[in-house]
Design an enzyme around this catalytic site. Structure first.
Site, PDB file in Angstrom:
ATOM      1  N   ASP A  10       0.797  -1.223  -0.019  1.00 13.51           N
ATOM      2  CA  ASP A  10      -0.031  -0.148   0.178  1.00 13.51           C
ATOM      3  C   ASP A  10       0.801   1.213  -0.130  1.00 13.51           C
ATOM      4  O   ASP A  10       0.482   2.412   0.143  1.00 13.51           O
ATOM      5  CB  ASP A  10      -1.105  -0.021   1.095  1.00 13.51           C
ATOM      6  CG  ASP A  10      -0.174   0.179   2.736  1.00 13.51           C
ATOM      7  OD1 ASP A  10       0.852  -0.186   2.597  1.00 13.51           O
ATOM      8  OD2 ASP A  10      -0.862   0.260   3.633  1.00 13.51           O
ATOM      9  N   ARG A  23      14.771  43.421 -10.436  1.00  8.60           N
ATOM     10  CA  ARG A  23      13.570  43.330 -11.435  1.00  8.60           C
ATOM     11  C   ARG A  23      13.042  44.979 -11.451  1.00  8.60           C
ATOM     12  O   ARG A  23      12.679  45.403 -10.527  1.00  8.60           O
ATOM     13  CB  ARG A  23      12.388  42.350 -11.129  1.00  8.60           C
ATOM     14  CG  ARG A  23      12.662  40.895 -11.124  1.00  8.60           C
ATOM     15  CD  ARG A  23      11.499  40.202 -10.796  1.00  8.60           C
ATOM     16  NE  ARG A  23      11.864  38.875 -10.614  1.00  8.60           N
ATOM     17  CZ  ARG A  23      11.742  37.943 -11.523  1.00  8.60           C
ATOM     18  NH1 ARG A  23      11.401  38.316 -12.757  1.00  8.60           N
ATOM     19  NH2 ARG A  23      12.197  36.790 -11.387  1.00  8.60           N
ATOM     20  N   GLN A  64      12.393  26.818   3.313  1.00 14.67           N
ATOM     21  CA  GLN A  64      11.147  27.474   4.086  1.00 14.67           C
ATOM     22  C   GLN A  64      11.605  27.489   5.556  1.00 14.67           C
ATOM     23  O   GLN A  64      11.175  26.825   6.296  1.00 14.67           O
ATOM     24  CB  GLN A  64      10.185  26.376   3.824  1.00 14.67           C
ATOM     25  CG  GLN A  64       9.642  26.006   2.394  1.00 14.67           C
ATOM     26  CD  GLN A  64       8.572  25.072   2.337  1.00 14.67           C
ATOM     27  OE1 GLN A  64       7.604  25.185   3.061  1.00 14.67           O
ATOM     28  NE2 GLN A  64       8.719  24.402   1.408  1.00 14.67           N
ATOM     29  N   HIS A  66      20.906  25.519   3.480  1.00 14.22           N
ATOM     30  CA  HIS A  66      20.648  26.846   2.707  1.00 14.22           C
ATOM     31  C   HIS A  66      20.597  27.967   3.603  1.00 14.22           C
ATOM     32  O   HIS A  66      20.901  29.270   3.380  1.00 14.22           O
ATOM     33  CB  HIS A  66      19.245  26.726   2.022  1.00 14.22           C
ATOM     34  CG  HIS A  66      18.865  27.842   0.902  1.00 14.22           C
ATOM     35  ND1 HIS A  66      19.587  28.104  -0.102  1.00 14.22           N
ATOM     36  CD2 HIS A  66      17.882  28.878   1.234  1.00 14.22           C
ATOM     37  CE1 HIS A  66      19.337  29.258  -0.628  1.00 14.22           C
ATOM     38  NE2 HIS A  66      18.152  29.880   0.104  1.00 14.22           N
ATOM     39  N   ASP A  79      27.693  28.877  -5.164  1.00  7.18           N
ATOM     40  CA  ASP A  79      26.457  28.866  -4.446  1.00  7.18           C
ATOM     41  C   ASP A  79      26.253  27.460  -3.542  1.00  7.18           C
ATOM     42  O   ASP A  79      27.057  26.722  -3.778  1.00  7.18           O
ATOM     43  CB  ASP A  79      25.355  28.977  -5.722  1.00  7.18           C
ATOM     44  CG  ASP A  79      24.190  30.047  -4.869  1.00  7.18           C
ATOM     45  OD1 ASP A  79      24.266  30.069  -3.763  1.00  7.18           O
ATOM     46  OD2 ASP A  79      23.249  30.375  -5.918  1.00  7.18           O
ATOM     47  N   ASP A  83      19.250  24.717  -8.552  1.00  7.07           N
ATOM     48  CA  ASP A  83      18.051  23.872  -8.444  1.00  7.07           C
ATOM     49  C   ASP A  83      17.513  23.977  -9.909  1.00  7.07           C
ATOM     50  O   ASP A  83      17.833  23.231 -10.681  1.00  7.07           O
ATOM     51  CB  ASP A  83      16.968  24.564  -7.517  1.00  7.07           C
ATOM     52  CG  ASP A  83      15.681  23.947  -7.488  1.00  7.07           C
ATOM     53  OD1 ASP A  83      15.575  23.050  -8.274  1.00  7.07           O
ATOM     54  OD2 ASP A  83      14.917  24.324  -6.662  1.00  7.07           O
ATOM     55  N   THR A  84      16.992  25.317 -10.477  1.00  7.69           N
ATOM     56  CA  THR A  84      16.403  25.090 -11.664  1.00  7.69           C
ATOM     57  C   THR A  84      17.583  25.931 -12.719  1.00  7.69           C
ATOM     58  O   THR A  84      17.473  25.915 -13.843  1.00  7.69           O
ATOM     59  CB  THR A  84      15.048  26.199 -11.949  1.00  7.69           C
ATOM     60  OG1 THR A  84      15.448  27.682 -11.339  1.00  7.69           O
ATOM     61  CG2 THR A  84      14.045  25.697 -10.917  1.00  7.69           C
ATOM     62  N   ASP A 143      24.368  36.135  -6.711  1.00 12.68           N
ATOM     63  CA  ASP A 143      23.531  37.038  -5.990  1.00 12.68           C
ATOM     64  C   ASP A 143      24.016  37.650  -4.754  1.00 12.68           C
ATOM     65  O   ASP A 143      24.941  37.079  -4.217  1.00 12.68           O
ATOM     66  CB  ASP A 143      22.105  36.324  -5.946  1.00 12.68           C
ATOM     67  CG  ASP A 143      22.054  35.057  -5.127  1.00 12.68           C
ATOM     68  OD1 ASP A 143      22.802  35.435  -4.116  1.00 12.68           O
ATOM     69  OD2 ASP A 143      21.371  34.289  -5.433  1.00 12.68           O
ATOM     70  N   LYS A 174      21.280  41.468  -9.122  1.00 16.47           N
ATOM     71  CA  LYS A 174      20.106  41.080  -9.971  1.00 16.47           C
ATOM     72  C   LYS A 174      18.766  42.007  -9.425  1.00 16.47           C
ATOM     73  O   LYS A 174      18.597  41.858  -8.138  1.00 16.47           O
ATOM     74  CB  LYS A 174      19.702  39.671  -9.792  1.00 16.47           C
ATOM     75  CG  LYS A 174      18.627  39.137 -10.544  1.00 16.47           C
ATOM     76  CD  LYS A 174      18.584  37.676 -10.148  1.00 16.47           C
ATOM     77  CE  LYS A 174      18.032  37.046  -9.073  1.00 16.47           C
ATOM     78  NZ  LYS A 174      18.183  35.783  -8.669  1.00 16.47           N
TER      79      LYS A 174
END
Length: 318
Positions: A41, A201, A101, A134, A225, A229-230, A176, A199
């Site tokens: 299961d 925006r 988080q 992190h 770093d 990740d991405t 960064d 960096k």
């Protein structure tokens, strides 16, 4: 109960068996016999196949994908060892998931890193050994000892062996503002100057504007770093460095998470080489020529020796 065990035994879950075997080989012992599987299961099944009564038990499990399955394996193993009367149980977690988080960034956000810390303690762990959190302040989420290793000496040694130390043509770069401390550590190891990719925006949903703080023209740039990740930040940073006149761009990190389109981005980027550590095992499709993997097995093995022998770990940071 955090008492010194009468002997030392190493066990591993399913997330990083290759690294666990290397750690055991460095110590000249075999991994303990344990069967970690699933019932039909999907529930986690753990069967310890040897006595651990009174032993110093080290459980090696990286919280990699599938993260929740591997976390649950770790928790169930802790409970099994506690009920088997192990003397002291240490969680060896090369990659600590949910570390991003670590605070409430928005109203009603969970602080999941604290939740994971509570789960590990409740499950029965007496100590945690991890690497490059992190957010280093996560150590304060625990009420048990946390030994926090860093991967920078291993990464720096690679570049030193390439002849990049004390060279006028090398610059340590922070991708960064948040990684400045790590880039400064690399600069110290290589005796090189530092640069920062700033960096910003200009407005919501707009393309990021990259400004380079420091001289990178005709330089070999090493971006450092804690994780990739991405790969969006590291690739955009590399492009900004190239546009600013950088000769070559290298990237390095401790944890190669490489989710989403990361591999495609790195493969098509101007980055010459990506150096990572094996805290997060690479699946076959992620093993491209541009990525070079270094091992932390010897470092973690030394840390385990020192923890078992009640010795300081401070020498390992150099």
């Amino acid at each position: 109960m955090n008492v010194h065990g009468t002997g030392i035994k190493l066990f591993a879950g399913n997330s990083c068996l290759e690294l666990a075997r290397e750690i055991a080989d460095c110590r000249g012992i075999k991994l303990g016999e344990i069967d970690v599987s699933k019932f039909s299961d999907g529930e986690i099944s753990v069967n310890i196949k040897e006595s651990v009564r009174g032993c110093d038990v080290f459980v090696i499990q990286s919280l990699t994908a599938p993260i929740n399955d591997n976390l649950m394996e770790l928790l169930v193993m802790a409970d099994a060892f506690k009920r088997a009367s192990a003397g002291r149980i240490t969680a060896v977690i090369p990659y600590f998931a949910y570390a991003r988080q670590d605070r409430k960034a928005r109203p009603r956000d969970p602080i999941t890193a604290k939740l994971v810390a509570d789960l590990l303690q409740t499950a029965g762990f007496d100590r945690v050994l991890t690497m490059d959190l992190h957010a280093p302040q996560i150590q304060g989420f625990f009420n048990i000892p946390v030994d926090h290793l860093v991967g920078m000496p291993v990464l720096a040694k690679y570049f030193i062996n390439k002849g990049f130390a004390s060279s006028d043509n090398v610059v340590s770069v922070s991708p960064d503002v948040g990684s400045v401390k790590r880039a400064r550590q690399m600069a110290f190891k290589l005796n090189s100057p530092i640069a920062i990719v700033d960096k910003r925006r200009p407005k919501a949903n707009a393309v990021e504007v990259m400004n380079i703080i420091g001289d990178v023209k005709d330089k070999i740039c090493i971006m450092s770093d804690d994780m990739i990740d991405t790969a969006g930040t590291i690739v955009l940073g590399a492009e900004a460095l190239k546009n600013a006149g950088a000769k070559e761009v290298y990237a390095c990190c401790t944890h190669a998470v490489l989710s989403g389109a990361a591999i495609e981005r790195l493969q098509n980027s101007c980055i010459k080489e990506v150096i990572v550590l094996n805290t997060y095992p690479l699946t076959p499709e992620k093993k491209i020529d541009k990525i070079k993997v270094l091992s932390v097995g010897p470092l973690i093995s030394q840390a385990i020796d020192r923890i078992y022998g009640d010795k300081a770990l401070s020498e390992l940071y150099n």
